[in-house]
Write an enzyme that holds these catalytic residues in place. Structure first.
Site, PDB file in Angstrom:
ATOM      1  N   LYS A  11     -12.908  -2.310  -2.589  1.00  0.00           N
ATOM      2  CA  LYS A  11     -12.699  -2.648  -4.017  1.00  0.00           C
ATOM      3  C   LYS A  11     -11.211  -2.757  -4.310  1.00  0.00           C
ATOM      4  CE  LYS A  11     -11.079   1.646  -5.261  1.00  0.00           C
ATOM      5  NZ  LYS A  11      -9.697   1.927  -5.551  1.00  0.00           N
ATOM      6  N   PRO A  95      -8.771  -0.741   5.689  1.00  0.00           N
ATOM      7  CA  PRO A  95      -7.731   0.232   6.007  1.00  0.00           C
ATOM      8  C   PRO A  95      -8.021   1.586   5.344  1.00  0.00           C
ATOM      9  CG  PRO A  95      -6.756  -1.820   5.220  1.00  0.00           C
ATOM     10  CD  PRO A  95      -8.238  -1.957   5.041  1.00  0.00           C
ATOM     11  N   ALA A  97      -7.260   5.285   3.643  1.00  0.00           N
ATOM     12  CA  ALA A  97      -6.329   5.856   2.660  1.00  0.00           C
ATOM     13  C   ALA A  97      -5.405   4.774   2.099  1.00  0.00           C
ATOM     14  CB  ALA A  97      -5.518   6.995   3.272  1.00  0.00           C
ATOM     15  N   GLY A 101     -10.899   2.146  -1.380  1.00  0.00           N
ATOM     16  CA  GLY A 101     -12.204   2.803  -1.559  1.00  0.00           C
ATOM     17  C   GLY A 101     -13.124   2.783  -0.352  1.00  0.00           C
ATOM     18  N   GLY A 102     -12.555   2.644   0.846  1.00  0.00           N
ATOM     19  CA  GLY A 102     -13.401   2.494   2.046  1.00  0.00           C
ATOM     20  C   GLY A 102     -14.365   3.653   2.273  1.00  0.00           C
ATOM     21  N   GLY A 103     -13.872   4.875   2.195  1.00  0.00           N
ATOM     22  CA  GLY A 103     -14.729   6.041   2.433  1.00  0.00           C
ATOM     23  C   GLY A 103     -15.856   6.118   1.408  1.00  0.00           C
ATOM     24  N   SER A 104     -15.525   5.896   0.137  1.00  0.00           N
ATOM     25  CA  SER A 104     -16.534   5.942  -0.928  1.00  0.00           C
ATOM     26  C   SER A 104     -17.595   4.871  -0.712  1.00  0.00           C
ATOM     27  CB  SER A 104     -15.883   5.709  -2.294  1.00  0.00           C
ATOM     28  OG  SER A 104     -14.893   6.667  -2.528  1.00  0.00           O
ATOM     29  N   SER A 105     -17.167   3.699  -0.275  1.00  0.00           N
ATOM     30  CA  SER A 105     -18.114   2.609  -0.047  1.00  0.00           C
ATOM     31  C   SER A 105     -19.035   2.934   1.130  1.00  0.00           C
ATOM     32  CB  SER A 105     -17.351   1.310   0.207  1.00  0.00           C
ATOM     33  OG  SER A 105     -18.239   0.220   0.244  1.00  0.00           O
ATOM     34  N   ASP A 137     -15.499   7.477  -6.734  1.00  0.00           N
ATOM     35  CA  ASP A 137     -15.719   6.021  -6.639  1.00  0.00           C
ATOM     36  C   ASP A 137     -17.082   5.666  -6.050  1.00  0.00           C
ATOM     37  OD1 ASP A 137     -13.255   5.544  -7.719  1.00  0.00           O
ATOM     38  OD2 ASP A 137     -12.270   5.077  -5.801  1.00  0.00           O
TER      39      ASP A 137
HETATM   40  P1  ATP Z   1      -9.762   5.505  -2.924  1.00  0.00           P
HETATM   41  O1  ATP Z   1      -9.338   4.111  -3.207  1.00  0.00           O
HETATM   42  O2  ATP Z   1     -11.206   5.783  -3.345  1.00  0.00           O
HETATM   43  O3  ATP Z   1      -8.782   6.547  -3.367  1.00  0.00           O
HETATM   44  P2  ATP Z   1      -8.839   5.289  -0.243  1.00  0.00           P
HETATM   45  O4  ATP Z   1      -9.073   3.874   0.160  1.00  0.00           O
HETATM   46  O5  ATP Z   1      -7.452   5.593  -0.714  1.00  0.00           O
HETATM   47  O6  ATP Z   1      -9.887   5.671  -1.339  1.00  0.00           O
HETATM   48  P3  ATP Z   1     -10.298   6.274   2.057  1.00  0.00           P
HETATM   49  O7  ATP Z   1     -10.087   5.177   3.048  1.00  0.00           O
HETATM   50  O8  ATP Z   1     -11.620   6.333   1.401  1.00  0.00           O
HETATM   51  O9  ATP Z   1      -9.150   6.261   0.945  1.00  0.00           O
HETATM   52  O10 ATP Z   1      -9.961   7.647   2.831  1.00  0.00           O
HETATM   53  C1  ATP Z   1      -9.452   8.817   2.267  1.00  0.00           C
HETATM   54  C2  ATP Z   1      -9.549   9.963   3.304  1.00  0.00           C
HETATM   55  O11 ATP Z   1     -10.928  10.298   3.498  1.00  0.00           O
HETATM   56  C3  ATP Z   1      -9.011   9.595   4.665  1.00  0.00           C
HETATM   57  O12 ATP Z   1      -7.772  10.192   4.831  1.00  0.00           O
HETATM   58  C4  ATP Z   1     -10.032  10.112   5.677  1.00  0.00           C
HETATM   59  O13 ATP Z   1      -9.520  11.159   6.456  1.00  0.00           O
HETATM   60  C5  ATP Z   1     -11.203  10.651   4.874  1.00  0.00           C
HETATM   61  N1  ATP Z   1     -12.497  10.030   5.237  1.00  0.00           N
HETATM   62  C6  ATP Z   1     -13.667  10.671   5.374  1.00  0.00           C
HETATM   63  N2  ATP Z   1     -14.666   9.821   5.657  1.00  0.00           N
HETATM   64  C7  ATP Z   1     -14.136   8.591   5.686  1.00  0.00           C
HETATM   65  C8  ATP Z   1     -14.675   7.291   5.910  1.00  0.00           C
HETATM   66  N3  ATP Z   1     -15.972   7.076   6.162  1.00  0.00           N
HETATM   67  N4  ATP Z   1     -13.824   6.247   5.843  1.00  0.00           N
HETATM   68  C9  ATP Z   1     -12.510   6.438   5.559  1.00  0.00           C
HETATM   69  N5  ATP Z   1     -11.948   7.647   5.351  1.00  0.00           N
HETATM   70  C10 ATP Z   1     -12.744   8.719   5.407  1.00  0.00           C
END
Ligand code: ATP
Length: 280
Positions: A11, A95, A97, A101-105, A137
Site C-alpha cells: 500500500k 521491501p 520496513a 505495509g508488507g508484513g500487515s498485508s 494496517d
Molecule cells: P507499515 O507500512 O505498516 O509501517 P512497513 O512496511 O514499514 O509497515 P514491514 O515490512 O511490515 O514494515 O515490517 C516491519 C517489521 O516487521 C520488520 O522489521 C520485520 O522484522 C517484521 N516482520 C514480521 N513479519 C513480517 C513479514 N511477514 N514481512 C515483513 N516484515 C515482517
C-alpha cells in the site's frame, strides 16, 4: 494436503494525518490508503500436525513465531480447534520496513486464506477485528478497497472511485524505525482538518490531497527522501510523497513511460529498490 496461494499487495498512503497521541501510546490517525500491484506471494498448506512453519528467507524477516503471518495462522488454527498446523511460504517482493505495509498485508492474506482452507466462514468484519490485534494496517488489507482509515487505522470507510494510476516506488534503503518517527513527531494543533473531496476524476485530484505528517521527522534526518521527491517532480510526476513512516517515496505519473524514465533517472549510480506499479 489442502493448499492455497495468495497475493499480498503493498500500500501507499495518499494521506497520513496524525491527529493526537492517545493515552495507550498509539496515535489517532486519518489516512487515505491505496493498494498497488507490488505483491508478496503466500502459499499456505494445512498439515496434520499442529506445528506452524513460516519460510521466507529474506534478511530482516523472522521465519518462526516472530513473523506476523505465523501469528495470524496461530489465531485461526486455535479458533478452528482441529489440531492441524500449517506450512507457510512467503515469496517476499515488498521491501521490508519500508512504509509499504508488507508484513500487515502478509498477515491479512493468511487470515483470509486460513479462513477459506479451514472452512471457518468468518466475515471480513470478523477477520478485521482479529487483524487489528496483529497490526493497525491489517484490517485495511482485508477491506480490499481504497480507504479512509481513522482511529489507529481500524475504522475503515470506502473512498470514492479513483482513476487507476501509474506509481513509481523508490526506496533508498535507509533504516527508519517507525517507533522513532512517532516519538520524535511534534504534534501540531489540529482544530480543523481540511475536508477530503468526494470526487476524484483525475490523477491531479488525487495529488491535491497528498500529505504525510511524518515527513516532518524523516526528511530532516534523511534529506534523500526530499531529493527523491524533487527528482520525481522534475521527471514528470504529478505528485510525490513519502509512504507511511518511510523511507519509500511514491510518485504518481500520467503514463507508464514517463514513470519508467523517472525510475531510470533516479536509480542511476545507486542500488535503490525502484519499481513502476499500478494502483489496484
Ligand atoms: P507499515 O507500512 O505498516 O509501517 P512497513 O512496511 O514499514 O509497515 P514491514 O515490512 O511490515 O514494515 O515490517 C516491519 C517489521 O516487521 C520488520 O522489521 C520485520 O522484522 C517484521 N516482520 C514480521 N513479519 C513480517 C513479514 N511477514 N514481512 C515483513 N516484515 C515482517
Amino acid at each position: 494436503m489442502k493448499s492455497l496461494t495468495l497475493k499480498a499487495p503493498a500500500k501507499v498512503n495518499y494521506v497520513l494525518d496524525v491527529i493526537r497521541r492517545r493515552p495507550d501510546g498509539y496515535h489517532d490517525l486519518r489516512m487515505v490508503m491505496q493498494r498497488v500491484n507490488l505483491c508478496d506471494e503466500i502459499t499456505i498448506s494445512l498439515t496434520d500436525t499442529p506445528d506452524i512453519t513460516v519460510t521466507c528467507g529474506k534478511n530482516g524477516v523472522p521465519d518462526g513465531p516472530g513473523n506476523i503471518a505465523w501469528k495470524a495462522a496461530r489465531i485461526l488454527l486455535d479458533m478452528a480447534g482441529t489440531g492441524q498446523g500449517a506450512e507457510i511460504t512467503i515469496a517476499k517482493n515488498i521491501p521490508v520496513a519500508a512504509g509499504l505495509g508488507g508484513g500487515s498485508s502478509d498477515a491479512a492474506s493468511v487470515l483470509m486464506g486460513m479462513n477459506e482452507l479451514l472452512g471457518l466462514g468468518m466475515s471480513d468484519q470478523r477477520l478485521m477485528e482479529i487483524g487489528v490485534k496483529l497490526g493497525a494496517d491489517v484490517p485495511f488489507f482485508v477491506f480490499k478497497k481504497t480507504a479512509l482509515a481513522e482511529g489507529i487505522g481500524e475504522q475503515l470507510s470506502a473512498m470514492p472511485d479513483m482513476p487507476t494510476t501509474w506509481v513509481l516506488l523508490v526506496n533508498p534503503g535507509v533504516h527508519v524505525s517507525t517507533g522513532w518517527v512517532y516519538r520524535n513527531l511534534q504534534l501540531t494543533n489540529r482544530d480543523e482538518l481540511a475536508k477530503l473531496p468526494y470526487f476524484y476524476g483525475t490523477i491531479e485530484d488525487i495529488c491535491s490531497i497528498l500529505s504525510n505528517d511524518l515527513e516532518s521527522v524523516t526528511i530532516p534526518a534523511f534529506p534523500v527522501i526530499a531529493e527523491i521527491k524533487a527528482t520525481m517532480m522534475r521527471s514528470g510526476a504529478l505528485g510525490a510523497m513519502m509512504s507511511g513512516s518511510g523511507p519509500t517515496v511514491f510518485g504518481l505519473f500520467p503514463d507508464r513511460s514517463t514513470a519508467e524514465q523517472a525510475r531510470e533517472e533516479l536509480v542511476k549510480g545507486t542500488c535503490w529498490f525502484a519499481v513502476v506499479v499500478e494502483t489496484i
